[in-house]
Design a protein around this motif. Structure first.
Motif, PDB file in Angstrom:
ATOM      1  N   UNK A   6       0.813  -1.210   0.000  1.00 29.37           N
ATOM      2  CA  UNK A   6       0.000   0.000   0.000  1.00 29.37           C
ATOM      3  C   UNK A   6       0.856   1.273   0.000  1.00 29.37           C
ATOM      4  N   UNK A   7       1.896   1.236  -0.813  1.00 31.03           N
ATOM      5  CA  UNK A   7       2.791   2.373  -0.992  1.00 31.03           C
ATOM      6  C   UNK A   7       3.549   2.753   0.274  1.00 31.03           C
ATOM      7  N   UNK A   8       3.610   1.863   1.232  1.00 33.72           N
ATOM      8  CA  UNK A   8       4.386   2.098   2.441  1.00 33.72           C
ATOM      9  C   UNK A   8       5.516   1.095   2.514  1.00 33.72           C
ATOM     10  N   UNK A   9       6.606   1.516   3.109  1.00 34.52           N
ATOM     11  CA  UNK A   9       7.770   0.650   3.249  1.00 34.52           C
ATOM     12  C   UNK A   9       7.918   0.253   4.698  1.00 34.52           C
ATOM     13  N   UNK A  10       8.085  -1.056   4.932  1.00 32.78           N
ATOM     14  CA  UNK A  10       8.260  -1.562   6.278  1.00 32.78           C
ATOM     15  C   UNK A  10       9.631  -2.222   6.378  1.00 32.78           C
ATOM     16  N   UNK A  26       7.398   3.547   6.758  1.00 34.24           N
ATOM     17  CA  UNK A  26       7.580   4.771   5.964  1.00 34.24           C
ATOM     18  C   UNK A  26       6.473   4.897   4.929  1.00 34.24           C
ATOM     19  N   UNK A  27       5.952   6.101   4.788  1.00 31.16           N
ATOM     20  CA  UNK A  27       4.924   6.390   3.792  1.00 31.16           C
ATOM     21  C   UNK A  27       5.350   7.599   2.975  1.00 31.16           C
ATOM     22  N   UNK A  28       5.433   7.414   1.641  1.00 34.53           N
ATOM     23  CA  UNK A  28       5.763   8.551   0.775  1.00 34.53           C
ATOM     24  C   UNK A  28       4.814   8.661  -0.416  1.00 34.53           C
ATOM     25  N   UNK A  29       3.816   7.803  -0.456  1.00 34.30           N
ATOM     26  CA  UNK A  29       2.816   7.902  -1.520  1.00 34.30           C
ATOM     27  C   UNK A  29       1.980   9.165  -1.284  1.00 34.30           C
ATOM     28  N   UNK A  30       1.916  10.077  -2.257  1.00 34.76           N
ATOM     29  CA  UNK A  30       1.220  11.358  -2.049  1.00 34.76           C
ATOM     30  C   UNK A  30      -0.227  11.206  -1.597  1.00 34.76           C
ATOM     31  N   UNK A  31      -0.947  10.254  -2.205  1.00 29.97           N
ATOM     32  CA  UNK A  31      -2.358  10.085  -1.855  1.00 29.97           C
ATOM     33  C   UNK A  31      -2.520   9.635  -0.401  1.00 29.97           C
ATOM     34  N   UNK A  32      -1.749   8.634  -0.013  1.00 29.16           N
ATOM     35  CA  UNK A  32      -1.861   8.132   1.360  1.00 29.16           C
ATOM     36  C   UNK A  32      -1.331   9.150   2.355  1.00 29.16           C
ATOM     37  N   UNK A  33      -0.273   9.864   1.979  1.00 30.42           N
ATOM     38  CA  UNK A  33       0.305  10.883   2.846  1.00 30.42           C
ATOM     39  C   UNK A  33      -0.705  12.000   3.086  1.00 30.42           C
ATOM     40  N   UNK A  34      -1.424  12.377   2.042  1.00 30.45           N
ATOM     41  CA  UNK A  34      -2.436  13.426   2.173  1.00 30.45           C
ATOM     42  C   UNK A  34      -3.556  12.993   3.114  1.00 30.45           C
ATOM     43  N   UNK A  35      -3.912  11.698   3.060  1.00 32.69           N
ATOM     44  CA  UNK A  35      -4.947  11.189   3.976  1.00 32.69           C
ATOM     45  C   UNK A  35      -4.482  11.284   5.425  1.00 32.69           C
ATOM     46  N   UNK A  36      -3.212  10.939   5.641  1.00 33.56           N
ATOM     47  CA  UNK A  36      -2.673  11.038   6.994  1.00 33.56           C
ATOM     48  C   UNK A  36      -2.696  12.487   7.494  1.00 33.56           C
ATOM     49  N   UNK A  37      -2.219  13.394   6.646  1.00 28.99           N
ATOM     50  CA  UNK A  37      -2.115  14.789   7.061  1.00 28.99           C
ATOM     51  C   UNK A  37      -3.477  15.427   7.313  1.00 28.99           C
ATOM     52  N   UNK A  38      -4.477  15.001   6.546  1.00 30.19           N
ATOM     53  CA  UNK A  38      -5.815  15.596   6.665  1.00 30.19           C
ATOM     54  C   UNK A  38      -6.770  14.732   7.488  1.00 30.19           C
ATOM     55  N   UNK A  39      -6.225  13.784   8.243  1.00 29.45           N
ATOM     56  CA  UNK A  39      -7.054  12.865   9.032  1.00 29.45           C
ATOM     57  C   UNK A  39      -7.901  13.620  10.059  1.00 29.45           C
ATOM     58  N   UNK A 134       8.148   8.882   8.299  1.00 32.00           N
ATOM     59  CA  UNK A 134       8.765   7.626   8.700  1.00 32.00           C
ATOM     60  C   UNK A 134       8.683   7.502  10.218  1.00 32.00           C
ATOM     61  N   UNK A 135       7.956   6.482  10.655  1.00 36.72           N
ATOM     62  CA  UNK A 135       7.832   6.219  12.087  1.00 36.72           C
ATOM     63  C   UNK A 135       8.594   4.933  12.410  1.00 36.72           C
ATOM     64  N   UNK A 136       9.262   4.970  13.535  1.00 38.54           N
ATOM     65  CA  UNK A 136      10.135   3.857  13.887  1.00 38.54           C
ATOM     66  C   UNK A 136      10.010   3.538  15.365  1.00 38.54           C
ATOM     67  N   UNK A 137      10.197   2.263  15.688  1.00 40.54           N
ATOM     68  CA  UNK A 137      10.264   1.850  17.084  1.00 40.54           C
ATOM     69  C   UNK A 137      11.477   0.942  17.263  1.00 40.54           C
ATOM     70  N   UNK A 138      12.262   1.195  18.303  1.00 43.12           N
ATOM     71  CA  UNK A 138      13.318   0.265  18.695  1.00 43.12           C
ATOM     72  C   UNK A 138      12.917  -0.321  20.045  1.00 43.12           C
TER      73      UNK A 138
END
Length: 303
Positions: A6-10, A26-39, A134-138
């Motif tokens: 879904x255009x995200x990198x894991x 990581x998400x860099x797909x413009x459509x999905x990124x826009x959904x996140x930003x406008x959630x 890009x969100x990360x957890x260690x």
């Protein structure tokens, strides 16, 4: 390990220490990124599940807040707690790479829930200008306790490692079987292709005049000349009788530019003409007979 969906990198990074794991989303797909930003408030996004220490985890993201509107809230969540396990203790650090946001804390999971960073750690306004998120957890495992309150950390890790090895072997076996099946299928396809090519060639040959077939066969017997057959036919040299009238300029006009090929073809033309001349001499000998009905030239040759 890397995978896309879904255009995200894991990505999962698992060091040699069995008690440490890192996961990146990581998400860099413009459509999905826009959904996140406008959630909207309470609207949630989730990463794929990933394995760590023998358990299944995922990241939860509320880009416009869950407890506080306008706050980007990020959680590490446990997908399931096995029946014989009472709790899992670990340290975790959550990151947003683009905004250089991070938060570290120690948590004990006693049920399926999430461990997030503090409210207002990151605001929705802070992510708007970025072309990727890009969100990360260690994670660092502190301990695994079973329902009898025994520390089963090592045995759990050992069991998980053995299971991972078994799964890897099974995956390799499965890949080898798939490879064999693909090879078998490819062999069948090639056999069919070869059979179709042979049928096509036979069909073409059935429609060719015997004299024309002689020319075609000779060209094919000289591998480098086979490509010129269609050109010869197009220019009217479809059999050896017409082929024998060619000269060097005619060979060039047909499109034979290679000097070696020109020499080979001209050699065949000369051979055909010599054979034709010899055949004509034989016919002349047979036609010129003496009064007794015997070939005159033949008598002179014998005499």
């Amino acid at each position: 390990r890397l995978w896309f969906s879904n255009s995200s990198l894991f990505r999962i990074d698992q060091p040699m220490d069995r008690r440490e794991v890192a996961f990146e989303w990581r998400t860099d797909d413009p459509a999905k990124l826009n959904k996140m930003k406008s959630a909207k408030f309470n609207e949630r996004f989730e990463s794929h599940l990933f394995s760590a220490f023998g358990f299944r985890w995922f990241l939860q993201l509320y880009p416009h807040g869950y407890n506080n509107k306008g706050s980007v809230e990020l959680y590490l969540s446990l997908a399931a707690l096995p029946p014989k396990i009472k709790c899992i203790s670990l340290s975790r650090t959550l990151y947003c790479i683009e905004t250089k946001t991070e938060n570290t804390g120690n948590f004990t999971f006693t049920k399926v829930h999430g461990a997030g960073w503090p409210v207002n750690q990151l605001l929705n306004a802070d992510i708007q200008r970025h072309a990727s998120l890009t969100f990360k957890v260690s994670m660092g495992l502190a301990g695994v306790i079973d329902v009898d309150d025994d520390d089963v950390t090592e045995s759990h890790l050992n069991m998980n490692q053995e299971r991972a090895v078994d799964n890897l072997k099974a995956s390799v076996d499965s890949l080898l079987k798939q490879q064999q099946v693909m090879k078998t299928n490819m062999d069948k396809i090639m056999q069919r292709v070869n059979a179709l090519e042979e049928e096509k060639q036979q069909e073409q040959n059935r429609g060719i005049h015997p004299e024309q077939q002689k020319l075609k066969s000779w060209l094919e017997s000289t591998n480098c000349l086979a490509v010129y057959y269609d050109a010869f036919v197009v220019h009217g040299f479809s059999d050896f009788a017409k082929f024998a009238s060619l000269d060097i300029q005619g060979i060039k006009n047909i499109g034979v530019a290679d000097l070696q090929h020109q020499v080979l073809i001209l050699g065949k033309v000369l051979e055909l003409n010599r054979n034709s001349a010899a055949d004509n001499d034989d016919l002349e000998i047979l036609d010129n007979t003496d009064k007794e009905g015997e070939p005159a030239r033949k008598k002179r040759k014998l005499g």
